[in-house]
Design a protein around this motif. Structure first.
Motif, mmCIF file in Angstrom:
data_model
loop_
_atom_site.group_PDB
_atom_site.id
_atom_site.type_symbol
_atom_site.label_atom_id
_atom_site.label_comp_id
_atom_site.label_asym_id
_atom_site.label_seq_id
_atom_site.Cartn_x
_atom_site.Cartn_y
_atom_site.Cartn_z
ATOM 1 N N ASP A 31 0.758 -1.354 0.084
ATOM 2 C CA ASP A 31 0.225 -0.041 0.028
ATOM 3 C C ASP A 31 0.909 1.316 0.076
ATOM 4 O O ASP A 31 0.325 2.456 -0.249
ATOM 5 N N MET A 32 2.231 1.046 0.304
ATOM 6 C CA MET A 32 3.085 2.293 0.465
ATOM 7 C C MET A 32 3.755 2.397 -0.827
ATOM 8 O O MET A 32 4.369 3.526 -1.243
ATOM 9 N N ILE A 33 3.719 1.369 -2.034
ATOM 10 C CA ILE A 33 4.431 1.692 -3.114
ATOM 11 C C ILE A 33 3.757 2.687 -4.226
ATOM 12 O O ILE A 33 2.666 2.703 -4.219
ATOM 13 N N GLY A 34 4.657 3.652 -4.315
ATOM 14 C CA GLY A 34 4.021 4.658 -5.268
ATOM 15 C C GLY A 34 3.582 6.008 -4.438
ATOM 16 O O GLY A 34 3.264 6.905 -4.903
ATOM 17 N N VAL A 35 3.587 5.743 -3.135
ATOM 18 C CA VAL A 35 3.255 6.903 -2.195
ATOM 19 C C VAL A 35 4.356 7.989 -2.271
ATOM 20 O O VAL A 35 5.530 7.759 -2.351
#
Length: 286
Positions: free
Chosen positions: A41-45
């Motif tokens: 869920d943190m990838i690309g944040v």
């Protein structure tokens, strides 16, 4: 560096009270801090965003700077803290493309700083006596620096000698750096910089005495660094009650061409004069 987070990045999660939690975004391994979150869920944040855990608590997310990283570095030995790392690199004159020997790796904190400073064209060779410290350094460099093909780690007693010659810079974080001066002189090129890092005043004296007794080292200077943070909140502007004071002494010297005809001369820098201060007066020198 892309502003968006990616897999295996080191990330700081900072809560509303400023408490910091260092995590690595390893796919498939949940992040647990008073709640949970999937790394996916943190990838690309983007860095600087605020994210919510399963409990609804929000955290600011940023990649750690070097100063952020070191206090949180996994370790079983004392690390060299950022307040000393800066002076070590500057007074040690580490430059891109340099060949540097590090004596004593600990948890790899200084190793990471040296790798960043020498760049891809430079080399860092670390000597560590203890396999457990060497293993910790390997893991930390891999996790928080990445691939380092220009880093060599040798698990052996450096007092028996270095394999390298013509080295530009050397850092010794040892209990008795004075015992290593002969092998250090053999490894360093003339004009090279030797930096020793010792915690006690007796070690400071013993190391400087050993340097002064040799004709192949000179321009010796010793100092410590003190760091005091300040609180700035509205009309409250004051220093923090707790201060990062003494940690260790830094001893800097230069490798000289040895004087074989005469007894050793002592070439010692006067720090006050070098900074434009008359040592006999409180007024600036003319």
């Amino acid at each position: 560096m892309d502003s968006r987070l990616k897999a295996n990045d080191a990330v700081l999660f900072i809560d509303r009270k400023g408490r910091r939690y260092l995590k690595i975004l390893r796919p498939g391994k949940k992040i647990l801090i008073r709640g949970e979150m999937l790394p996916e869920d943190m990838i690309g944040v983007e860095e600087g965003s605020r994210v919510k855990f399963s409990t609804g608590e929000a955290f600011l997310v940023l990649r750690p700077t070097y100063a952020d990283l070191i206090p949180h570095l996994p370790r079983s030995s004392q690390v060299i803290y950022p307040k000393d790392t800066g002076p070590l690199l500057v007074w040690g004159d580490v430059f891109p493309g340099a060949t540097v020997i590090e004596g004593g790796t600990g948890a790899g904190a200084l190793t990471i700083a040296l790798l960043r400073a020498v760049g891809k064209e430079g080399r860092v060779i670390s000597y560590e006596l203890r396999e457990d410290f060497a293993d910790a350094a390997r893991k930390n460099v891999a996790a928080f620096f990445g691939d380092a093909p220009n880093w060599t780690l040798k698990v052996r007693d450096l007092y028996t000698g270095f394999d390298e010659t013509g080295v530009d810079r050397m850092f010794l974080d040892l209990a008795e750096p004075g015992r290593a001066l002969a092998v250090a002189a053999h490894a360093l090129r003339p004009g090279a910089v030797l930096v020793c890092y010792v915690p006690t005043a007796m070690q400071l004296k013993e190391t400087v005495d050993a340097l002064q007794a040799r004709s192949d080292f000179g321009e010796i200077e010793s100092f410590e660094t003190l760091l005091r943070h300040w609180q700035v909140k509205g009309m409250s502007v004051r220093p923090h009650f707790r201060m990062i004071a003494h940690s260790a002494f830094i001893i800097v010297s230069r490798r000289l061409v040895p004087n074989t005809a005469n007894p050793p001369e002592v070439f010692t820098s006067n720090n006050s004069e070098a900074n434009g201060i008359d040592p006999e007066s409180d007024e600036p020198a003319d």
